[in-house]
Design a protein around this motif. Structure first.
Motif, short mmCIF file in Angstrom:
data_model
loop_
_atom_site.label_atom_id
_atom_site.label_comp_id
_atom_site.label_asym_id
_atom_site.label_seq_id
_atom_site.Cartn_x
_atom_site.Cartn_y
_atom_site.Cartn_z
N GLY A 180 0.81 -1.22 0.00
CA GLY A 180 0.00 0.00 0.00
C GLY A 180 0.84 1.27 0.00
N CYS A 181 0.14 2.38 -0.01
CA CYS A 181 0.83 3.67 -0.04
C CYS A 181 -0.06 4.75 0.57
CB CYS A 181 1.18 4.03 -1.49
SG CYS A 181 2.06 5.59 -1.58
N ASN A 182 0.55 5.64 1.34
CA ASN A 182 -0.20 6.74 1.97
C ASN A 182 0.06 8.08 1.29
OD1 ASN A 182 -1.08 4.94 3.83
ND2 ASN A 182 0.27 5.60 5.48
N ASN A 183 0.81 8.08 0.20
CA ASN A 183 1.33 9.37 -0.28
C ASN A 183 0.38 10.16 -1.17
OD1 ASN A 183 3.70 9.23 1.11
ND2 ASN A 183 4.71 7.99 -0.46
N PHE A 184 -0.49 9.49 -1.86
CA PHE A 184 -1.45 10.18 -2.73
C PHE A 184 -0.80 11.22 -3.64
CE2 PHE A 184 -4.08 8.32 0.54
CZ PHE A 184 -5.15 7.83 -0.19
N CYS A 185 0.23 10.79 -4.36
CA CYS A 185 0.73 11.64 -5.45
C CYS A 185 -0.48 11.82 -6.38
CB CYS A 185 1.87 10.95 -6.19
SG CYS A 185 3.24 10.56 -5.07
N THR A 186 -0.66 13.03 -6.89
CA THR A 186 -1.97 13.34 -7.50
C THR A 186 -2.23 12.59 -8.81
OG1 THR A 186 -0.98 15.25 -8.58
CG2 THR A 186 -2.12 15.63 -6.47
N TYR A 187 -1.20 12.00 -9.40
CA TYR A 187 -1.37 11.30 -10.68
C TYR A 187 -1.55 9.79 -10.47
CZ TYR A 187 3.48 10.49 -9.50
OH TYR A 187 4.63 10.17 -8.81
N CYS A 188 -1.40 9.31 -9.23
CA CYS A 188 -1.16 7.88 -9.04
C CYS A 188 -2.40 7.16 -8.48
CB CYS A 188 0.02 7.68 -8.11
SG CYS A 188 0.43 5.94 -7.88
N ILE A 189 -2.68 6.01 -9.05
CA ILE A 189 -3.85 5.21 -8.67
C ILE A 189 -3.54 4.27 -7.51
CG2 ILE A 189 -3.38 3.34 -10.33
CD1 ILE A 189 -6.85 4.76 -9.91
N VAL A 190 -2.25 4.05 -7.25
CA VAL A 190 -1.86 3.00 -6.28
C VAL A 190 -2.53 3.13 -4.92
CG1 VAL A 190 0.11 2.11 -4.94
CG2 VAL A 190 0.28 2.33 -7.41
N PRO A 191 -2.58 4.32 -4.30
CA PRO A 191 -3.21 4.38 -2.97
C PRO A 191 -4.68 3.97 -3.00
CG PRO A 191 -1.94 6.36 -3.41
CD PRO A 191 -2.02 5.61 -4.70
N TYR A 192 -5.34 4.09 -4.15
CA TYR A 192 -6.76 3.74 -4.24
C TYR A 192 -6.96 2.24 -4.48
CZ TYR A 192 -6.83 8.76 -4.93
OH TYR A 192 -6.63 10.10 -4.78
N GLY A 224 8.14 -2.81 -2.09
CA GLY A 224 7.07 -2.06 -1.45
C GLY A 224 6.75 -0.89 -2.34
N GLN A 225 5.50 -0.46 -2.35
CA GLN A 225 5.14 0.71 -3.17
C GLN A 225 5.93 1.91 -2.70
OE1 GLN A 225 2.39 -1.47 -2.80
NE2 GLN A 225 2.49 -1.82 -4.98
N ASN A 226 6.25 1.91 -1.43
CA ASN A 226 7.00 3.02 -0.83
C ASN A 226 7.95 2.38 0.17
OD1 ASN A 226 7.62 5.63 -0.28
ND2 ASN A 226 5.85 5.98 1.03
N SER A 257 11.62 3.56 -3.82
CA SER A 257 11.79 4.47 -2.69
C SER A 257 11.16 5.83 -2.98
CB SER A 257 13.28 4.69 -2.44
OG SER A 257 13.90 3.47 -2.16
N HIS A 258 10.79 6.50 -1.92
CA HIS A 258 10.28 7.87 -2.06
C HIS A 258 11.34 8.81 -1.48
CE1 HIS A 258 7.84 11.43 -1.83
NE2 HIS A 258 6.81 10.79 -2.37
N PRO A 259 11.68 9.89 -2.20
CA PRO A 259 12.73 10.79 -1.69
C PRO A 259 12.43 11.33 -0.29
CG PRO A 259 12.28 11.26 -3.98
CD PRO A 259 11.25 10.26 -3.56
N ASN A 296 2.03 16.68 -5.69
CA ASN A 296 2.01 16.34 -4.25
C ASN A 296 3.16 15.40 -3.88
OD1 ASN A 296 1.05 16.40 -1.61
ND2 ASN A 296 -0.14 14.53 -1.88
N ARG A 297 4.34 15.70 -4.43
CA ARG A 297 5.46 14.79 -4.16
C ARG A 297 6.15 15.07 -2.81
NH1 ARG A 297 6.33 10.02 -5.94
NH2 ARG A 297 8.56 10.25 -6.21
N ARG A 298 5.92 16.21 -2.23
CA ARG A 298 6.39 16.53 -0.88
C ARG A 298 7.92 16.58 -0.73
NH1 ARG A 298 2.46 13.11 2.90
NH2 ARG A 298 1.96 11.91 1.06
#
Ligand code: SF4
Length: 460
Positions: A180-192, A224-226, A257-259, A296-298
Motif C-alpha cells: 500500500g501507499c499513503n502518499n497520494f501523489c496526485t497522478y497515481c492510482i496506487v493508494p486507491y 514495497g510501493q513506498n 523508494s520515495h525521496p 504532491n510529491r512533498r
C-alpha cells in the motif's frame, strides 16, 4: 441433538474439483515487480490446491490475469487479452477465469468486467490474495460469478503471512516487506487500489530471507510501493542492517523508494552493510518545483539534489536511476527544460520515462491545462535522446574493467550462446558463455559499453 456439519476447507473443495494431472493453472502478469511477486503467490496457492502448471492459456482450466492499472494503456491491453480468452471458455466450460491485480480494485472496472465479459468468473483485488481458495470454491459450488466490491481506499487490510509462494526464479527472489501507499501523489492510482501502508513484521521478513539465502538465492529485492517508509519494530535502514547480518553470498536490492523517506541512516548503509548492492532507484518525476507541488510529491529539487550528493559522497560509483513523467497537466516548456537541466546535473545511469496518463479517480485527472499529445511526445523524444547520451557516457568508464556479474540466463533476444546478467550496480551485461553459468556469479571483462547495455567476455 442435531449434528452441526463440519466446515469444509475451501481449498479441499477446490481439490475435489481439480482433476489430478489434467487441471492446470495459467497466470498472466502485467505491470510492476509487486505484481510479479503477487503472481508467485497466486500460482503457489493454485498449485497447493492441486492444479498443475500450464504453459499456455489454452492448456489451462484456471486462468488468472494479474492486471496493472498504472496507465490506461496497460488496462486496455489487459482487457483485450482477457477478451481473447472467450474462446478458451467456449471450448472448455470447466475453465475458470479470474481477474486479479489493481484493475480488480477499481469499482468501474469490476462493473465493466461483470457486464461485458460474461466468461470472467471473478475478480480478486491485490490485498485479498489469500481468499483465492474461498472465492474459487464459491464459484465452483454455486456456479455463480463473484464480483466483490473493492474495499474503501481508506481500508488497512491485514497482512496474510504463510501464503505458499511458487518462485519463478531459483537464483533471484522478490520479498514484499510492505504493501500500500499513503502518499497520494496526485497522478497515481496506487493508494486507491492497494490501500493504506502496512508493513510485515521484521521477524517474518528476516526468516523468509534467511530461508532464501540458505537455499542459494543470489539476489533478493525488497519490494514495497513506498519501500523505504517500512516500519515495524525497526525502520527501513534498521531492517537493511539486520539483513546485512544474514550469512550467504547474495545481493540485496530494494524498490521503490520515495525521496521524502530517504534517511541519513539509510544512506549510511551503502558501503557498510554487507550484501547491499550499490544501486538506488529514486524517482524524481519532474525537475520543476511547481510541477512537483502539483504532483504532491512533498520534496523539492533542492532536497532531491542533497540526497544525490550524500549518496555519492558515500559511494561515488553508486548506480542512480530514476523515473520521470513527461506532460503532466500544466507542464510548461520552462518546467520541461528544468527537468532536462536536472538530468544534465544529476547524470543518472538510467531514467524510466513515461508520458502522463490520466487515471480516473485521481486529482490530476481533473486538472486543467492538459499538455497536447504531440507536445508530450516531442518532449519525450528530447528527454530520451539526452538520457541516452548521458547513459552512454556513464557506461564508457566501465570499458576494460572486470566486473562480478550475476548471470540470469540466455539472452532474451535468443542469440545462440549469449548469456545475460547484471552487475552489482544493476547494469545489463551480455556475454558469450555456456548455459551452465546461469544463476551463478561470473567475472566479465567489459569490452563494449553502449547506453543500455554492456558487452563482455567471461574471464574464468
Ligand atoms: S509514492 Fe506516489 S507514485 Fe509511489 S505508489 Fe505512492 S502515490 Fe503512487
Amino acid at each position: 441433538m442435531e449434528k452441526i456439519p463440519a466446515r469444509t476447507d475451501p481449498a479441499d473443495e477446490v481439490r475435489r474439483w481439480v482433476i489430478p494431472g489434467e487441471s492446470r493453472v495459467y497466470v498472466l502478469t502485467f505491470g510492476c515487480q509487486q505484481n510479479e511477486a503477487d503472481s508467485e503467490r497466486l500460482l503457489g496457492l493454485a498449485l497447493s490446491m492441486g492444479y498443475g502448471r500450464a504453459d499456455t492459456p489454452e492448456d489451462a482450466e484456471l486462468i488468472l490475469v494479474n492486471t496493472c492499472a498504472i496507465r490506461e494503456h496497460a488496462e486496455l491491453k489487459a482487457l483485450s487479452i482477457i477478451g481473447g480468452f472467450k474462446h478458451v471458455k467456449e471450448k472448455n466450460p470447466r475453465v475458470i477465469i479470474g481477474v486479479c491485480g489493481c484493475m480488480a480494485a477499481e469499482p468501474h472496472r469490476v462493473e465493466d468486467l461483470k457486464r461485458r465479459y460474461p466468461y470472467v468468473s471473478f475478480t480478486l483485488e491485490p490485498a485479498k490474495i489469500a481468499s483465492l481458495p474461498s472465492l474459487l470454491a464459491g464459484v465452483i459450488r454455486t456456479k455463480k460469478r463473484a464480483f466483490l466490491l473493492p474495499d474503501e481506499p481508506t481500508a488497512v487490510p491485514p497482512i496474510d503471512e504463510g501464503i505458499p509462494v511458487e518462485r519463478l526464479s531459483r537464483h533471484k527472489a522478490w520479498v514484499s516487506i510492505m504493501y500500500g501507499c499513503n502518499n497520494f501523489c496526485t497522478y497515481c492510482i496506487v493508494p486507491y487500489v492497494r490501500g493504506r501502508e502496512r508493513s510485515r513484521e521484521s521477524g517474518e521478513v528476516l526468516s523468509e530471507i534467511k530461508g532464501l539465502a540458505a537455499s542459494g538465492v543470489k539476489e533478493i529485492t525488497l519490494l514495497g510501493q513506498n519501500v523505504n517508509s517500512y516500519r515495524s519494530d525497526c525502520d527501513f535502514a534498521g531492517l537493511v542492517r539486520r539483513i546485512g547480518e544474514i550469512e550467504g553470498d547474495f545481493r540485496l536490492r530494494f524498490m521503490t523508494s520515495h525521496p521524502k523517506d530517504v534517511s541519513d541512516d539509510l544512506i549510511a548503509c551503502f558501503g557498510t552493510v554487507p550484501h547491499l548492492a550499490p544501486q538506488f532507484h529514486l524517482p524524481i518525476q519532474s525537475g520543476s518545483d511547481g510541477i512537483l507541488r502539483k504532483m504532491n510529491r512533498r520534496y523539492d529539487v533542492a532536497r532531491y539534489l542533497s540526497i544525490v550528493e550524500r549518496l555519492r559522497a558515500r559511494d561515488p560509483a553508486i548506480t542512480l536511476t530514476s523515473d520521470v513523467i513527461v506532460g503532466f497537466p500544466g507542464e510548461s516548456d520552462a518546467d520541461f527544460e528544468a527537468t532536462l537541466d536536472l538530468l544534465r546535473l544529476v547524470r543518472f545511469d538510467a531514467v524510466y520515462s513515461f508520458i502522463y496518463s490520466p487515471r480516473r479517480g485521481t486529482p490530476a485527472a481533473e486538472y486543467p491545462d492538459p499538455v497536447p499529445p504531440d507536445v508530450s511526445r516531442a518532449r519525450m523524444r528530447r528527454l530520451l535522446d539526452l538520457q541516452c547520451e548521458i547513459s552512454a557516457e556513464k557506461n564508457r568508464p566501465l570499458l576494460g574493467q572486470t566486473l562480478r556479474v550475476l548471470c540470469d540466463g540466455p539472452s532474451p533476444d535468443g542469440t545462440p550462446g549469449i548469456m545475460t546478467g547484471r552487475t552489482a550496480g544493476g547494469k545489463l551485461v551480455h556475454f558469450p558463455a555456456p548455459e551452465e553459468v546461469a544463476g551463478t556469479f561470473v567475472q566479465i571483462k567489459i569490452d563494449r559499453a553502449d547506453a543500455f547495455a554492456l558487452r563482455g567476455t567471461l574471464t574464468e
